[in-house]
Scaffold this motif. Structure first.
Motif, PDB file in Angstrom:
ATOM      1  N   PHE A  53       7.742  19.455  -5.457  1.00  0.00           N
ATOM      2  CA  PHE A  53       7.997  18.016  -5.617  1.00  0.00           C
ATOM      3  C   PHE A  53       6.688  17.299  -5.947  1.00  0.00           C
ATOM      4  CE2 PHE A  53       7.218  18.721  -1.060  1.00  0.00           C
ATOM      5  CZ  PHE A  53       6.238  17.786  -0.780  1.00  0.00           C
ATOM      6  N   TYR A  54       6.825  16.114  -6.485  1.00  0.00           N
ATOM      7  CA  TYR A  54       5.660  15.272  -6.747  1.00  0.00           C
ATOM      8  C   TYR A  54       5.451  14.317  -5.583  1.00  0.00           C
ATOM      9  CZ  TYR A  54       4.666  16.851 -11.429  1.00  0.00           C
ATOM     10  OH  TYR A  54       4.285  17.622 -12.497  1.00  0.00           O
ATOM     11  N   PHE A  55       4.199  14.175  -5.205  1.00  0.00           N
ATOM     12  CA  PHE A  55       3.824  13.258  -4.135  1.00  0.00           C
ATOM     13  C   PHE A  55       2.852  12.231  -4.703  1.00  0.00           C
ATOM     14  CE2 PHE A  55       0.686  12.119  -0.798  1.00  0.00           C
ATOM     15  CZ  PHE A  55       1.545  11.436   0.054  1.00  0.00           C
ATOM     16  N   TYR A  56       3.192  10.954  -4.492  1.00  0.00           N
ATOM     17  CA  TYR A  56       2.373   9.867  -5.017  1.00  0.00           C
ATOM     18  C   TYR A  56       1.714   9.087  -3.893  1.00  0.00           C
ATOM     19  CZ  TYR A  56       4.660  10.803  -9.465  1.00  0.00           C
ATOM     20  OH  TYR A  56       5.115  11.416 -10.615  1.00  0.00           O
ATOM     21  N   ASN A  57       0.416   8.957  -3.973  1.00  0.00           N
ATOM     22  CA  ASN A  57      -0.360   8.163  -3.031  1.00  0.00           C
ATOM     23  C   ASN A  57      -0.314   6.715  -3.506  1.00  0.00           C
ATOM     24  OD1 ASN A  57      -2.366   6.828  -1.578  1.00  0.00           O
ATOM     25  ND2 ASN A  57      -3.711   8.601  -1.507  1.00  0.00           N
ATOM     26  N   THR A  58       0.608   5.949  -2.968  1.00  0.00           N
ATOM     27  CA  THR A  58       0.800   4.571  -3.444  1.00  0.00           C
ATOM     28  C   THR A  58      -0.360   3.661  -3.051  1.00  0.00           C
ATOM     29  OG1 THR A  58       2.172   4.133  -1.487  1.00  0.00           O
ATOM     30  CG2 THR A  58       3.315   4.737  -3.524  1.00  0.00           C
ATOM     31  N   THR A  59      -1.052   4.003  -1.973  1.00  0.00           N
ATOM     32  CA  THR A  59      -2.234   3.214  -1.605  1.00  0.00           C
ATOM     33  C   THR A  59      -3.300   3.335  -2.690  1.00  0.00           C
ATOM     34  OG1 THR A  59      -1.823   3.497   0.756  1.00  0.00           O
ATOM     35  CG2 THR A  59      -4.059   2.896   0.110  1.00  0.00           C
ATOM     36  N   LEU A  60      -3.540   4.545  -3.159  1.00  0.00           N
ATOM     37  CA  LEU A  60      -4.525   4.751  -4.225  1.00  0.00           C
ATOM     38  C   LEU A  60      -4.073   4.068  -5.512  1.00  0.00           C
ATOM     39  CD1 LEU A  60      -7.055   5.962  -5.430  1.00  0.00           C
ATOM     40  CD2 LEU A  60      -5.798   8.115  -5.778  1.00  0.00           C
ATOM     41  N   LEU A  61      -2.782   4.126  -5.806  1.00  0.00           N
ATOM     42  CA  LEU A  61      -2.294   3.456  -7.021  1.00  0.00           C
ATOM     43  C   LEU A  61      -2.545   1.959  -6.943  1.00  0.00           C
ATOM     44  CD1 LEU A  61      -0.907   3.433  -9.739  1.00  0.00           C
ATOM     45  CD2 LEU A  61       1.309   3.449  -8.568  1.00  0.00           C
ATOM     46  N   HIS A  62      -2.252   1.356  -5.795  1.00  0.00           N
ATOM     47  CA  HIS A  62      -2.523  -0.083  -5.636  1.00  0.00           C
ATOM     48  C   HIS A  62      -4.015  -0.376  -5.793  1.00  0.00           C
ATOM     49  CE1 HIS A  62       1.318  -1.882  -4.756  1.00  0.00           C
ATOM     50  NE2 HIS A  62       1.582  -1.017  -3.796  1.00  0.00           N
ATOM     51  N   GLU A  63      -4.871   0.447  -5.207  1.00  0.00           N
ATOM     52  CA  GLU A  63      -6.312   0.237  -5.316  1.00  0.00           C
ATOM     53  C   GLU A  63      -6.765   0.341  -6.772  1.00  0.00           C
ATOM     54  OE1 GLU A  63      -7.972   3.132  -2.723  1.00  0.00           O
ATOM     55  OE2 GLU A  63      -7.531   2.007  -0.881  1.00  0.00           O
ATOM     56  N   THR A  64      -6.189   1.289  -7.501  1.00  0.00           N
ATOM     57  CA  THR A  64      -6.531   1.452  -8.916  1.00  0.00           C
ATOM     58  C   THR A  64      -6.093   0.240  -9.720  1.00  0.00           C
ATOM     59  OG1 THR A  64      -6.270   3.850  -8.684  1.00  0.00           O
ATOM     60  CG2 THR A  64      -6.272   2.958 -10.918  1.00  0.00           C
ATOM     61  N   LEU A  65      -4.871  -0.219  -9.487  1.00  0.00           N
ATOM     62  CA  LEU A  65      -4.358  -1.390 -10.210  1.00  0.00           C
ATOM     63  C   LEU A  65      -5.166  -2.642  -9.880  1.00  0.00           C
ATOM     64  CD1 LEU A  65      -0.560  -0.619  -9.734  1.00  0.00           C
ATOM     65  CD2 LEU A  65      -1.778  -0.640 -11.921  1.00  0.00           C
ATOM     66  N   GLN A  66      -5.541  -2.788  -8.626  1.00  0.00           N
ATOM     67  CA  GLN A  66      -6.360  -3.935  -8.239  1.00  0.00           C
ATOM     68  C   GLN A  66      -7.718  -3.893  -8.931  1.00  0.00           C
ATOM     69  OE1 GLN A  66      -6.336  -3.492  -3.977  1.00  0.00           O
ATOM     70  NE2 GLN A  66      -4.218  -4.210  -3.773  1.00  0.00           N
ATOM     71  N   THR A  67      -8.279  -2.688  -9.067  1.00  0.00           N
ATOM     72  CA  THR A  67      -9.559  -2.544  -9.749  1.00  0.00           C
ATOM     73  C   THR A  67      -9.441  -2.910 -11.224  1.00  0.00           C
ATOM     74  OG1 THR A  67     -10.221  -0.770  -8.234  1.00  0.00           O
ATOM     75  CG2 THR A  67     -11.424  -0.935 -10.312  1.00  0.00           C
ATOM     76  N   VAL A  68      -8.395  -2.410 -11.884  1.00  0.00           N
ATOM     77  CA  VAL A  68      -8.178  -2.751 -13.293  1.00  0.00           C
ATOM     78  C   VAL A  68      -8.041  -4.261 -13.460  1.00  0.00           C
ATOM     79  CG1 VAL A  68      -6.632  -2.494 -15.271  1.00  0.00           C
ATOM     80  CG2 VAL A  68      -7.087  -0.534 -13.803  1.00  0.00           C
ATOM     81  N   LYS A  69      -7.226  -4.862 -12.624  1.00  0.00           N
ATOM     82  CA  LYS A  69      -6.994  -6.298 -12.735  1.00  0.00           C
ATOM     83  C   LYS A  69      -8.293  -7.085 -12.497  1.00  0.00           C
ATOM     84  CE  LYS A  69      -3.511  -9.743 -11.429  1.00  0.00           C
ATOM     85  NZ  LYS A  69      -2.926  -9.786 -12.774  1.00  0.00           N
ATOM     86  N   HIS A  70      -9.061  -6.669 -11.500  1.00  0.00           N
ATOM     87  CA  HIS A  70     -10.322  -7.350 -11.198  1.00  0.00           C
ATOM     88  C   HIS A  70     -11.290  -7.258 -12.383  1.00  0.00           C
ATOM     89  CE1 HIS A  70     -13.899  -8.654  -9.009  1.00  0.00           C
ATOM     90  NE2 HIS A  70     -14.509  -7.548  -9.407  1.00  0.00           N
ATOM     91  N   GLU A  71     -11.393  -6.082 -12.978  1.00  0.00           N
ATOM     92  CA  GLU A  71     -12.350  -5.889 -14.063  1.00  0.00           C
ATOM     93  C   GLU A  71     -11.907  -6.563 -15.360  1.00  0.00           C
ATOM     94  OE1 GLU A  71     -15.287  -4.795 -13.709  1.00  0.00           O
ATOM     95  OE2 GLU A  71     -15.043  -4.106 -11.638  1.00  0.00           O
ATOM     96  N   ILE A  72     -10.639  -6.473 -15.695  1.00  0.00           N
ATOM     97  CA  ILE A  72     -10.186  -7.027 -16.966  1.00  0.00           C
ATOM     98  C   ILE A  72     -10.157  -8.547 -16.949  1.00  0.00           C
ATOM     99  CG2 ILE A  72      -7.666  -7.121 -16.621  1.00  0.00           C
ATOM    100  CD1 ILE A  72      -7.422  -5.769 -19.396  1.00  0.00           C
ATOM    101  N   GLU A  73      -9.967  -9.127 -15.755  1.00  0.00           N
ATOM    102  CA  GLU A  73      -9.933 -10.588 -15.659  1.00  0.00           C
ATOM    103  C   GLU A  73     -11.317 -11.218 -15.830  1.00  0.00           C
ATOM    104  OE1 GLU A  73      -7.918 -11.435 -11.991  1.00  0.00           O
ATOM    105  OE2 GLU A  73      -5.927 -11.363 -12.928  1.00  0.00           O
TER     106      GLU A  73
END
Length: 386
Positions: A17-37
């Motif tokens: 099965f696939y296991f997704y670390n949603t905490t890491l995904l949120h941290e990654t998305l927050q980083t992208v949003k912070h940098e692109i803004e």
């Protein structure tokens, strides 16, 4: 727990099965949003082809990003996940009529057009609906990148895009296509790019192309620079979030934009790859004449990248702390290419151990197949298991 994995919960689940670390995904998305803004006019479209898991898509859409789609099915998935139609771009070298009609009816933001032939078909279908299709011309900038030859996309020998020597002919067509509105130019030079100089080269070539267009009195409203930012497959724990800061800085420094000219990006792998792992169980440890094999219940049907690209994924025995030994880690599929790693260092392994194939959140679950009549892998999430 070993590392970031809830082992006690994993033992209750049927592998693989696939296991997704949603905490890491949120941290990654927050980083992208912070940098692109930091850069007014920079816009992000998540490349749906990397992972179209409905929960993952919904999480990304919640950050107010757009979507980069390459099929009608991906457009439907993006809309269902909450991506607004006005932030959807539609690329792909072989758009079928029904897919173009779907995009026209949804009133998406833009078609990334890859040939003169495609431009004519979009004109025909848009005219039949009394609509105007906004398009960006995907141009092959002839920028070489150091990546697997299967995932280079910006050279003249690639099937994608419009070659530079064909561009003038395509531009000459536009005045005769009343239902087409040219709003941008689009580039995508490849995937898993880890050399920043490749993106510098892309900026330089894009500047040259835009200068030539302005000389023809063609003003480009939008620039789409594609994606391609790679990840660290060897050290997923050391560098779980790519260097988005440097990535966007490169384009801000080297790309020459006109006043109020938005710049679009289409990142996929860099956002989702590190948050996903394929979890599989050891079926047998087989002693060979010259090597030992760990035979697991996951195969190339669950994660095809090693077989298709000879791609590397870090492999960990997450249930053993015994001394390290070397194994070939292979799956059960009746193909010799069904191998995840040769001479792999693993803690001493036995039947029933759980193995994690790391950095599998991109081009993993989405590329799974039912070859050998196998079932598709399920997916689970850290915020539901922990």
């Amino acid at each position: 727990m070993k590392g970031c994995f809830p082992i006690h919960k994993f033992r209750e689940l049927t592998t693989p099965f696939y296991f997704y670390n949603t905490t890491l995904l949120h941290e990654t998305l927050q980083t992208v949003k912070h940098e692109i803004e930091k850069y007014p006019g920079f816009c992000m479209h998540y490349a749906v082809k990397a992972n179209a898991n409905p929960k993952i898509l919904s999480m990304i859409a919640a950050y107010d990003f757009g979507a980069d789609c390459v099929s009608g099915g991906e457009i439907k998935a993006a809309l269902s996940a909450g991506f607004p139609a006005e932030k959807i771009v539609f690329a792909g070298v072989g758009k079928a009529d029904w897919e173009i009609n779907l995009a026209l009816d949804a009133e998406i933001f833009c078609f990334n057009v890859e040939s003169a032939a495609e431009l004519k078909v979009i004109q025909e279908l848009a005219a039949a609906k009394g609509k105007t299709a906004s398009v960006a011309l995907r141009i092959n900038p002839e920028v070489k990148v150091n990546t697997h030859h299967y995932i280079t996309t910006g050279l003249k020998e690639n099937k994608f895009g419009i070659n530079l020597d064909k561009l003038d002919g395509v531009l000459d067509m536009l005045p005769n296509l009343p239902n087409i509105k040219l709003i941008g130019i689009h580039f995508h030079i490849g995937s898993q790019i880890t050399d920043p100089e490749s993106f510098v080269g892309l900026c330089i070539r894009a500047n040259e192309i835009q200068k030539n267009l302005l000389a023809r009195k063609i003003f480009i409203e939008h620039l789409n620079m594609g994606g391609g930012l790679g990840i660290d497959y060897s050290h997923p724990n050391k560098q779980p979030i790519p260097d988005f800061k440097n990535y966007f800085e490169i384009f801000d420094k080297h790309l020459h934009t006109n006043a109020d000219q938005p710049v679009h990006f289409e990142l996929g792998r860099a956002i989702v790859a590190q948050c996903g792992s394929l979890i599989t169980k050891v079926l047998y440890v087989k002693e060979g004449s010259c090597k030992n094999f760990v035979i697991v219940d996951a195969g190339m049907t669950d994660l095809i990248r090693p077989a298709l690209y000879n791609a590397y994924h870090k492999i960990e025995n997450i249930t053993s702390d015994l001394p390290v030994e070397k194994y070939d880690v292979v799956g059960p599929i009746c193909e010799s290419s069904d191998c995840f790693g040769k001479e792999t260092d693993l803690n001493q392994t036995q039947r029933g151990d759980l193995i994690a194939l790391r950095s599998a959140g991109a081009y993993g679950e989405i590329m799974a197949s039912r070859y050998n009549c196998r079932r598709l892998p399920k997916s689970y999430y850290s915020d539901e298991l922990i």
